[in-house]
Design a protein around this motif. Sequence first.
Motif, PDB file in Angstrom:
ATOM      1  N   ASP A 135       0.813  -1.214   0.000  1.00 27.20           N
ATOM      2  CA  ASP A 135       0.000   0.000   0.000  1.00 27.20           C
ATOM      3  C   ASP A 135       0.845   1.261   0.000  1.00 27.20           C
ATOM      4  O   ASP A 135       0.537   2.239  -0.647  1.00 27.20           O
ATOM      5  N   SER A 136       1.957   1.224   0.747  1.00 25.62           N
ATOM      6  CA  SER A 136       2.724   2.450   0.969  1.00 25.62           C
ATOM      7  C   SER A 136       3.407   2.943  -0.289  1.00 25.62           C
ATOM      8  O   SER A 136       3.370   4.121  -0.607  1.00 25.62           O
ATOM      9  N   GLU A 137       3.991   2.038  -1.040  1.00 21.37           N
ATOM     10  CA  GLU A 137       4.770   2.469  -2.203  1.00 21.37           C
ATOM     11  C   GLU A 137       4.181   1.971  -3.519  1.00 21.37           C
ATOM     12  O   GLU A 137       4.586   2.404  -4.585  1.00 21.37           O
ATOM     13  N   GLY A 138       3.262   1.031  -3.432  1.00 25.77           N
ATOM     14  CA  GLY A 138       2.663   0.529  -4.656  1.00 25.77           C
ATOM     15  C   GLY A 138       3.625  -0.295  -5.483  1.00 25.77           C
ATOM     16  O   GLY A 138       3.415  -0.512  -6.669  1.00 25.77           O
ATOM     17  N   GLN A 139       4.711  -0.763  -4.881  1.00 29.39           N
ATOM     18  CA  GLN A 139       5.682  -1.548  -5.634  1.00 29.39           C
ATOM     19  C   GLN A 139       5.179  -2.971  -5.813  1.00 29.39           C
ATOM     20  O   GLN A 139       4.525  -3.519  -4.942  1.00 29.39           O
ATOM     21  N   GLU A 140       5.488  -3.555  -6.931  1.00 35.01           N
ATOM     22  CA  GLU A 140       5.045  -4.909  -7.219  1.00 35.01           C
ATOM     23  C   GLU A 140       6.242  -5.831  -7.343  1.00 35.01           C
ATOM     24  O   GLU A 140       7.201  -5.537  -8.054  1.00 35.01           O
ATOM     25  N   LYS A 141       6.189  -6.927  -6.614  1.00 30.16           N
ATOM     26  CA  LYS A 141       7.256  -7.929  -6.653  1.00 30.16           C
ATOM     27  C   LYS A 141       6.702  -9.153  -7.362  1.00 30.16           C
ATOM     28  O   LYS A 141       5.714  -9.737  -6.939  1.00 30.16           O
ATOM     29  N   ASP A 189      -0.817 -13.920   5.876  1.00 29.57           N
ATOM     30  CA  ASP A 189      -1.202 -12.999   6.959  1.00 29.57           C
ATOM     31  C   ASP A 189      -0.418 -13.311   8.230  1.00 29.57           C
ATOM     32  O   ASP A 189       0.021 -12.395   8.943  1.00 29.57           O
ATOM     33  N   TYR A 190      -0.234 -14.589   8.514  1.00 22.29           N
ATOM     34  CA  TYR A 190       0.488 -14.972   9.727  1.00 22.29           C
ATOM     35  C   TYR A 190       1.955 -14.556   9.633  1.00 22.29           C
ATOM     36  O   TYR A 190       2.524 -14.018  10.593  1.00 22.29           O
ATOM     37  N   VAL A 191       2.556 -14.786   8.466  1.00 21.38           N
ATOM     38  CA  VAL A 191       3.968 -14.432   8.278  1.00 21.38           C
ATOM     39  C   VAL A 191       4.151 -12.920   8.361  1.00 21.38           C
ATOM     40  O   VAL A 191       5.123 -12.430   8.955  1.00 21.38           O
ATOM     41  N   LEU A 192       3.230 -12.170   7.784  1.00 17.55           N
ATOM     42  CA  LEU A 192       3.313 -10.712   7.882  1.00 17.55           C
ATOM     43  C   LEU A 192       3.181 -10.267   9.338  1.00 17.55           C
ATOM     44  O   LEU A 192       3.836  -9.314   9.772  1.00 17.55           O
ATOM     45  N   GLY A 193       2.337 -10.958  10.087  1.00 21.61           N
ATOM     46  CA  GLY A 193       2.176 -10.634  11.503  1.00 21.61           C
ATOM     47  C   GLY A 193       3.421 -10.911  12.319  1.00 21.61           C
ATOM     48  O   GLY A 193       3.581 -10.370  13.424  1.00 21.61           O
ATOM     49  N   MET A 194       4.317 -11.738  11.787  1.00 21.54           N
ATOM     50  CA  MET A 194       5.580 -12.021  12.474  1.00 21.54           C
ATOM     51  C   MET A 194       6.608 -10.923  12.230  1.00 21.54           C
ATOM     52  O   MET A 194       7.713 -10.975  12.787  1.00 21.54           O
ATOM     53  N   GLY A 195       6.249  -9.965  11.367  1.00 19.21           N
ATOM     54  CA  GLY A 195       7.151  -8.853  11.105  1.00 19.21           C
ATOM     55  C   GLY A 195       7.776  -8.857   9.728  1.00 19.21           C
ATOM     56  O   GLY A 195       8.548  -7.945   9.398  1.00 19.21           O
ATOM     57  N   CYS A 196       7.461  -9.860   8.913  1.00 26.02           N
ATOM     58  CA  CYS A 196       8.028  -9.906   7.562  1.00 26.02           C
ATOM     59  C   CYS A 196       7.380  -8.836   6.694  1.00 26.02           C
ATOM     60  O   CYS A 196       6.185  -8.560   6.816  1.00 26.02           O
ATOM     61  N   CYS A 197       8.160  -8.247   5.808  1.00 26.78           N
ATOM     62  CA  CYS A 197       7.613  -7.244   4.904  1.00 26.78           C
ATOM     63  C   CYS A 197       6.962  -7.951   3.707  1.00 26.78           C
ATOM     64  O   CYS A 197       7.355  -9.076   3.354  1.00 26.78           O
ATOM     65  N   PRO A 198       5.982  -7.337   3.071  1.00 24.52           N
ATOM     66  CA  PRO A 198       5.284  -7.985   1.953  1.00 24.52           C
ATOM     67  C   PRO A 198       6.213  -8.440   0.823  1.00 24.52           C
ATOM     68  O   PRO A 198       5.990  -9.491   0.226  1.00 24.52           O
ATOM     69  N   THR A 199       7.235  -7.654   0.553  1.00 22.44           N
ATOM     70  CA  THR A 199       8.116  -8.009  -0.563  1.00 22.44           C
ATOM     71  C   THR A 199       8.999  -9.221  -0.264  1.00 22.44           C
ATOM     72  O   THR A 199       9.694  -9.705  -1.153  1.00 22.44           O
ATOM     73  N   ILE A 226       7.657 -12.076   0.829  1.00 23.16           N
ATOM     74  CA  ILE A 226       6.819 -13.257   0.643  1.00 23.16           C
ATOM     75  C   ILE A 226       7.257 -14.114  -0.551  1.00 23.16           C
ATOM     76  O   ILE A 226       7.354 -15.342  -0.429  1.00 23.16           O
ATOM     77  N   PRO A 227       7.538 -13.529  -1.720  1.00 24.50           N
ATOM     78  CA  PRO A 227       7.983 -14.374  -2.835  1.00 24.50           C
ATOM     79  C   PRO A 227       9.251 -15.167  -2.513  1.00 24.50           C
ATOM     80  O   PRO A 227       9.378 -16.330  -2.913  1.00 24.50           O
ATOM     81  N   LYS A 228      10.161 -14.549  -1.798  1.00 22.41           N
ATOM     82  CA  LYS A 228      11.397 -15.246  -1.435  1.00 22.41           C
ATOM     83  C   LYS A 228      11.099 -16.427  -0.520  1.00 22.41           C
ATOM     84  O   LYS A 228      11.695 -17.503  -0.664  1.00 22.41           O
TER      85      LYS A 228
END
Length: 480
Positions: free
Chosen positions: A184-190, A218-228, A230-232
């Motif tokens: 949402d913040s930067e609109g960057q797409e990975k 959602d769970y992984v993001l809640g652990m503090g991981c950034c959205p970008t 996730i693919p890794k």
Amino acid sequence: MICISGIPWKFPRAHCGSGLSVGEPKQVGSCGGSWNGKWNGGFLSKSARQIYRVRAVRTAEGVGEGTSEFSLDWRHLVGEREEAKAVVSQFLRSRGFSASVATRTLKNATLFTAHLLGILHSQHRARYLAGEELGTEEIQGTLLPYLESLAAKYGRGTPEVIVSFPDVPAPWTGGDVLYSITTDSEGQEKVIEINDVIQRFPAFAHYSVDNKIMKVIDYVLGMGCCPTSIPKIIMKRPQLFGCSVEENLRPTARFLESNGVEPEKWAKIMVNFPQILTYSRKKLQLVIDFLLEIGIPPATVGRVLSRFPHLVGYSLEAKLRPMAMYFKLIGIPDFSLVVIRSPQTLGLSLEKNIKCTVEFFLGLGYSIEQVAVLVNRFPQILGLNVENNLLPKWKFFIKMRRKHSELIDFPQYFGYSLEKRIRPRNAILESRGVTWTLNRMLSTTDQGFQTHLDKCDGALAAADQIRHAAKVASEESVVL
């Protein structure tokens, strides 16, 4: 916002014919066609898979369907079953899979093994009717072309195909499949190609987006991981996204936290080694018990796991315990101190790294006690290549005419670049006629090094002035 796009989560399946009779082995597990050494179909329909399982089980119990004069009783095929399993094991090893992967695959491949026996009896029907047995070469010649065709379709996902048989996904041929992550913040797409993931782990294509993948994200993001990130994580451990958050992931994370893993470290852990949450509680406990055995304080176990989570994937008997035993045998008692300072030491090869480094320093004349001090002060030295790193720096050390004991005081010398730091700074000091300790010469930043030089130059200038004044006074006294 996390957005998933372009993934054909429900792949088209090839519908099978109705002839899935054990009494007709040509069609056992196939999709209504002859095998001819190859797998003609891609999938079994749901009803066909149920029929296959029922009849495979019945056949294994010696209960024939009576639909043909030729029925298979798997109880009488122990030798062929073992031969077929040996062919699969050798094939997987030849494709670059480890022995543990091959063993684990065959352990969970009962239906696939029965399926291979069906292929043998389909291809050599007359031989079996005549009561003749197949030789090893004939079994290999029949099964290898089929296994080659599987590997050509599924690549690194072949073991998963074997284990999940007959529920195996067809290869995706509809073009590039993309996975999109938008912030949402930067609109960057990975974007990553999911084809590679599906090739290695075909079951990923059948995970429910809403019930599995998004919940894990959602769970992984809640652990503090950034959205970008996730693919890794997907590329490293696609199996993670088929796990239940409440039944698997969250309890495992809580168990590790109860053993000292700090919650704020999860983001880094998940990016580096997401596999940690997919190991069983028993496996994790064995690794924790090992760390305690070698002397790691309970309060420090979590820090070791956080810094090097990969160690939970290593074999205790084949890797970790032999390494601890080696340090004990050569007289280095503080292995726990080595692990605390550099947990990555547990990931090194005992033969290619650790033994070579220890023998290198012993060959230079250092005692085992001195090597122990060196390793305890700078454990990372065990991972440095002898020929390309240690030896060139040792030769330059000798050229500098320094005492051997200096390396015991400052073994970090071997961690600095020879061409970018050691040689240039030594040349500057030689040009000014000063000698510093290795620590002072190398450990400061460029700015700090220059500051020390300026102070040194000022001190040298003051000393020169004092010597000059003393010389003048001495000459004047002689004249008087």
